[in-house]
Design a protein around this motif. Structure first.
Motif, PDB file in Angstrom:
ATOM      1  N   TYR A 185     -45.368 -21.604  26.087  1.00 33.94           N
ATOM      2  CA  TYR A 185     -45.569 -20.824  27.309  1.00 33.94           C
ATOM      3  C   TYR A 185     -45.748 -21.725  28.512  1.00 33.94           C
ATOM      4  CZ  TYR A 185     -50.484 -21.646  25.901  1.00 33.94           C
ATOM      5  OH  TYR A 185     -51.679 -22.226  25.494  1.00 33.94           O
ATOM      6  N   THR A 186     -45.650 -21.076  29.661  1.00 35.19           N
ATOM      7  CA  THR A 186     -46.000 -21.679  30.932  1.00 35.19           C
ATOM      8  C   THR A 186     -46.703 -20.612  31.748  1.00 35.19           C
ATOM      9  OG1 THR A 186     -45.181 -22.946  32.834  1.00 35.19           O
ATOM     10  CG2 THR A 186     -43.822 -21.110  32.094  1.00 35.19           C
ATOM     11  N   TYR A 187     -47.320 -21.022  32.842  1.00 32.11           N
ATOM     12  CA  TYR A 187     -47.950 -20.076  33.773  1.00 32.11           C
ATOM     13  C   TYR A 187     -47.149 -20.131  35.070  1.00 32.11           C
ATOM     14  CZ  TYR A 187     -51.875 -19.915  30.511  1.00 32.11           C
ATOM     15  OH  TYR A 187     -52.650 -19.737  29.399  1.00 32.11           O
ATOM     16  N   ALA A 188     -46.443 -19.033  35.379  1.00 32.42           N
ATOM     17  CA  ALA A 188     -45.509 -19.055  36.502  1.00 32.42           C
ATOM     18  C   ALA A 188     -45.201 -17.627  36.937  1.00 32.42           C
ATOM     19  CB  ALA A 188     -44.231 -19.779  36.089  1.00 32.42           C
ATOM     20  N   ALA A 189     -44.304 -17.498  37.904  1.00 34.46           N
ATOM     21  CA  ALA A 189     -43.891 -16.184  38.405  1.00 34.46           C
ATOM     22  C   ALA A 189     -43.035 -15.465  37.369  1.00 34.46           C
ATOM     23  CB  ALA A 189     -43.111 -16.350  39.703  1.00 34.46           C
ATOM     24  N   PRO A 190     -43.094 -14.124  37.334  1.00 35.36           N
ATOM     25  CA  PRO A 190     -42.335 -13.361  36.337  1.00 35.36           C
ATOM     26  C   PRO A 190     -40.830 -13.624  36.370  1.00 35.36           C
ATOM     27  CG  PRO A 190     -43.979 -11.952  37.374  1.00 35.36           C
ATOM     28  CD  PRO A 190     -43.994 -13.251  38.133  1.00 35.36           C
ATOM     29  N   SER A 191     -40.282 -13.978  37.525  1.00 36.76           N
ATOM     30  CA  SER A 191     -38.838 -14.197  37.644  1.00 36.76           C
ATOM     31  C   SER A 191     -38.346 -15.329  36.747  1.00 36.76           C
ATOM     32  CB  SER A 191     -38.472 -14.503  39.101  1.00 36.76           C
ATOM     33  OG  SER A 191     -39.170 -15.638  39.572  1.00 36.76           O
ATOM     34  N   LEU A 192     -39.249 -16.177  36.301  1.00 32.42           N
ATOM     35  CA  LEU A 192     -38.875 -17.289  35.433  1.00 32.42           C
ATOM     36  C   LEU A 192     -38.252 -16.802  34.130  1.00 32.42           C
ATOM     37  CD1 LEU A 192     -39.387 -20.415  35.766  1.00 32.42           C
ATOM     38  CD2 LEU A 192     -41.212 -20.138  34.101  1.00 32.42           C
ATOM     39  N   ARG A 208     -45.432 -27.661  32.894  1.00 37.07           N
ATOM     40  CA  ARG A 208     -44.628 -27.972  34.083  1.00 37.07           C
ATOM     41  C   ARG A 208     -43.736 -29.196  33.903  1.00 37.07           C
ATOM     42  NH1 ARG A 208     -49.665 -27.589  38.423  1.00 37.07           N
ATOM     43  NH2 ARG A 208     -49.820 -25.303  38.480  1.00 37.07           N
ATOM     44  N   CYS A 209     -44.199 -30.193  33.194  1.00 39.86           N
ATOM     45  CA  CYS A 209     -43.583 -31.522  33.250  1.00 39.86           C
ATOM     46  C   CYS A 209     -42.530 -31.763  32.180  1.00 39.86           C
ATOM     47  CB  CYS A 209     -44.662 -32.601  33.174  1.00 39.86           C
ATOM     48  SG  CYS A 209     -45.437 -32.788  31.554  1.00 39.86           S
ATOM     49  N   GLY A 210     -41.970 -30.688  31.610  1.00 39.21           N
ATOM     50  CA  GLY A 210     -40.977 -30.870  30.563  1.00 39.21           C
ATOM     51  C   GLY A 210     -41.507 -30.614  29.179  1.00 39.21           C
ATOM     52  N   GLY A 211     -42.552 -29.800  29.098  1.00 36.77           N
ATOM     53  CA  GLY A 211     -43.104 -29.443  27.797  1.00 36.77           C
ATOM     54  C   GLY A 211     -43.782 -30.617  27.114  1.00 36.77           C
ATOM     55  N   ALA A 256     -37.420 -24.343  37.652  1.00 39.06           N
ATOM     56  CA  ALA A 256     -36.459 -24.662  36.599  1.00 39.06           C
ATOM     57  C   ALA A 256     -37.095 -25.539  35.535  1.00 39.06           C
ATOM     58  CB  ALA A 256     -35.231 -25.345  37.206  1.00 39.06           C
ATOM     59  N   ARG A 257     -37.889 -26.504  35.974  1.00 42.33           N
ATOM     60  CA  ARG A 257     -38.541 -27.407  35.019  1.00 42.33           C
ATOM     61  C   ARG A 257     -39.620 -26.669  34.224  1.00 42.33           C
ATOM     62  NH1 ARG A 257     -36.853 -32.529  33.172  1.00 42.33           N
ATOM     63  NH2 ARG A 257     -38.681 -33.669  32.439  1.00 42.33           N
ATOM     64  N   MET A 258     -40.284 -25.697  34.841  1.00 41.62           N
ATOM     65  CA  MET A 258     -41.289 -24.914  34.129  1.00 41.62           C
ATOM     66  C   MET A 258     -40.640 -24.048  33.061  1.00 41.62           C
ATOM     67  SD  MET A 258     -43.639 -23.986  37.434  1.00 41.62           S
ATOM     68  CE  MET A 258     -45.123 -23.376  36.642  1.00 41.62           C
ATOM     69  N   ALA A 259     -39.435 -23.541  33.357  1.00 37.58           N
ATOM     70  CA  ALA A 259     -38.703 -22.769  32.359  1.00 37.58           C
ATOM     71  C   ALA A 259     -38.355 -23.656  31.169  1.00 37.58           C
ATOM     72  CB  ALA A 259     -37.434 -22.193  32.984  1.00 37.58           C
ATOM     73  N   LEU A 260     -37.828 -24.843  31.451  1.00 37.46           N
ATOM     74  CA  LEU A 260     -37.540 -25.806  30.392  1.00 37.46           C
ATOM     75  C   LEU A 260     -38.796 -26.130  29.592  1.00 37.46           C
ATOM     76  CD1 LEU A 260     -35.454 -29.073  30.754  1.00 37.46           C
ATOM     77  CD2 LEU A 260     -37.778 -29.165  29.874  1.00 37.46           C
ATOM     78  N   SER A 261     -39.918 -26.274  30.296  1.00 38.15           N
ATOM     79  CA  SER A 261     -41.182 -26.628  29.633  1.00 38.15           C
ATOM     80  C   SER A 261     -41.601 -25.572  28.626  1.00 38.15           C
ATOM     81  CB  SER A 261     -42.285 -26.816  30.684  1.00 38.15           C
ATOM     82  OG  SER A 261     -41.983 -27.858  31.572  1.00 38.15           O
ATOM     83  N   ALA A 262     -41.498 -24.301  29.014  1.00 45.33           N
ATOM     84  CA  ALA A 262     -41.899 -23.221  28.101  1.00 45.33           C
ATOM     85  C   ALA A 262     -41.063 -23.252  26.828  1.00 45.33           C
ATOM     86  CB  ALA A 262     -41.773 -21.878  28.803  1.00 45.33           C
TER      87      ALA A 262
END
Length: 362
Positions: A47-54, A270-273, A94-100
Motif C-alpha cells: 500500500y501507499t497513502y495517496a489521493a484516490p486517483s492513484l 513513496r521511494c519505490g517500495g 507515479a512513483r507512489m503507484a510503483l511503490s504500492a
C-alpha cells in the motif's frame, strides 16, 4: 513457477480522530491505496497513502506489467514499471503507484517462499527502535500532553511533535511536551519546512534548552543549502533529519552529497517500495550516516531490520490507527521497539476486509 494471476487495487479513506495540522498542511482524513496480488495460491499486499486517483493509474498503467509475470522476479518487474512511468516523471504520484505495487510484490514473494520478509532479505537485528509521532499543531496543550505523555507511560523512549504553524507558540508547546514526558524520554520536533533558515537556527537554540535532540525539516527539504547551513551551525546535540519526500535514488544521493542531514529518512510508500527503500538505506550506509523510516510502521518493520544503517523509525499516529484497524498482525511497540512475529510470512499482515469495508471509497 506460477505467474501472477491478478492485481486488484482498492481505496480506503479513514477520518482522523480529530482535526490535524503541522507547520504547513491541515487535514481531516487519510487515504490508503491497497494493492493485492495473487499467485501460487498466495495473496501479497502492499500500500501507499495517496489521493484516490492513484488507483486508476495502477490499474491502467502498471497492472499489465505485473499480471502474467514471475512473482519471484521483483527486480525485473520493478525495472519495467520504472520505464513505464518515464513520461509521468520518476517521482510524485507515479512513483507512489510503483511503490504500492512493489510493496505488494515483496509480500507475495515472501509468502510464496513461506518466509518473513526480513528473513528473505537477511536480518542484521531482531527489533526496530521507534518514536511515537503526532503532537499536531492543532492539538490543545491537554491533547498534546495526553498523547505524548501516554506514549511515555507505554514505554516509548522517543516521541515527536509538530511545530512551525505558530512559531511564537512553539517554545511553550515544547515546554508542555517536555513536562508531560519527563526528563528521560527523547523529544523530537518536526517543522515540515515551515521555518526559514535563520528562524530555524534561533528555534534550535531554544529547543535544545529543553532537551530536543531531533529537528526534522526545519526548512523545506528542497532547500539543501539551508539544511546544510542549519546542520553546520545548530547546537551539536540536535540532529537534522529529512528525506521523507524522496522518490528516487538521485534525490537521496544529492541530499547526502550536499551534507544536508544528520539522519536520512525514506518512505517505502513513496521511494519505490521496498526495493527503493533498501537502496536508500544502503546509500546511507555508504555515507556513514544513520537511516530512518518515515511513517507506515507495519510496512517498514521487516526491511528496516535488514539495513546496517538503520537507526529509528516513525510510529505515526494516523497510520498506526489505520494499520491496527485494517490488518491482523500489526505489531505494537514494547519498551520502545517493534519486533516482528517470525511465525508469519511476508509482512506478517492479514487484511481484515470486513473491518475495512466501511471506509472503502473505490
Amino acid at each position: 513457477m506460477e505467474k501472477i494471476m491478478s492485481l486488484s487495487v482498492s481505496v480506503y479513506t479513514v477520518p482522523t480522530d480529530r482535526p490535524e495540522s503541522d507547520g504547513t498542511l491541515e487535514w481531516n482524513s487519510t487515504t490508503m491505496i491497497l494493492v493485492e496480488l495473487a499467485a501460487a495460491g498466495k495473496m501479497g499486499m502492499g500500500y501507499t497513502y495517496a489521493a484516490p486517483s492513484l488507483a486508476g493509474f495502477i490499474d491502467q498503467t502498471l497492472k499489465p506489467l505485473v499480471v502474467g509475470h514471475n512473482p519471484l522476479n521483483t527486480q525485473e518487474i520493478f525495472k519495467a514499471m520504472e520505464v513505464a512511468i518515464r513520461n509521468e516523471g520518476n517521482c510524485g504520484m507515479a512513483r507512489m503507484a510503483l511503490s504500492a505495487v512493489d510493496n505488494a510484490l515483496w509480500d507475495l514473494k515472501a509468502k510464496i517462499l513461506d518466509l518473513p520478509l526480513c528473513s528473505l532479505i537477511g536480518t542484521v537485528r531482531s527489533e526496530a527502535l521507534v518514536y511515537g509521532s503526532g503532537g499536531f499543531t492543532s492539538y490543545t496543550d491537554h491533547q498534546l500532553e495526553k498523547q505524548l505523555g501516554g506514549w511515555a507511560e507505554d514505554g516509548l523512549i522517543n516521541v515527536k511533535m509538530k511545530v512551525g504553524r505558530h512559531p511564537g507558540k512553539d517554545l511553550h508547546r515544547v515546554k508542555t511536551a517536555r513536562k508531560a514526558i519527563g526528563k528521560d524520554v527523547e523529544l523530537y520536533v518536526d517543522a515540515n519546512g515551515a521555518y526559514d533558515t535563520k528562524q530555524s537556527l534561533e528555534q534550535a537554540e531554544k529547543f535544545t534548552e529543553h532537551g530536543v535532540t531531533w529537528f526534522e525539516e526545519p526548512v523545506s527539504s528542497d532547500n539543501l543549502k539551508g539544511l546544510h547551513l542549519i546542520r553546520e551551525h545548530a547546537p551539536h546535540t540536535i540532529k537534522i533529519a529529512a528525506g521523507e519526500y524522496g522518490y528516487n535514488d538521485a534525490y537521496f544521493l544529492n541530499m547526502l552529497e550536499q551534507g544536508a542531514v544528520d539522519v536520512l529518512q525514506a518512505d517505502a510508500t513513496r521511494c519505490g517500495g521496498i526495493t527503493g527503500f533498501l537502496k536508500a538505506g544502503q546509500l546511507c550506509e555508504a555515507f556513514q550516516l544513520p537511516f530512518s523510516f518515515h511513517c507506515a510502521p507495519a510496512m517498514h518493520l521487516h526491511a528496516s531490520l535488514c539495513l546496517n544503517a538503520f537507526f529509528i523509525g516513525e510510529y505515526f499516529h494516523d497510520h498506526v490507527r489505520i494499520e491496527q484497524l485494517f490488518f491482523d498482525g500489526a505489531i505494537k511497540p514494547e519498551k520502545g521497539y517493534l519486533k516482528p512475529d517470525l511465525s508469519r510470512p511476508g509482512y506478517g499482515l492479514d487484511f481484515k476486509e470486513r473491518d475495512a469495508a466501511p471506509y472503502k471509497v473505490a
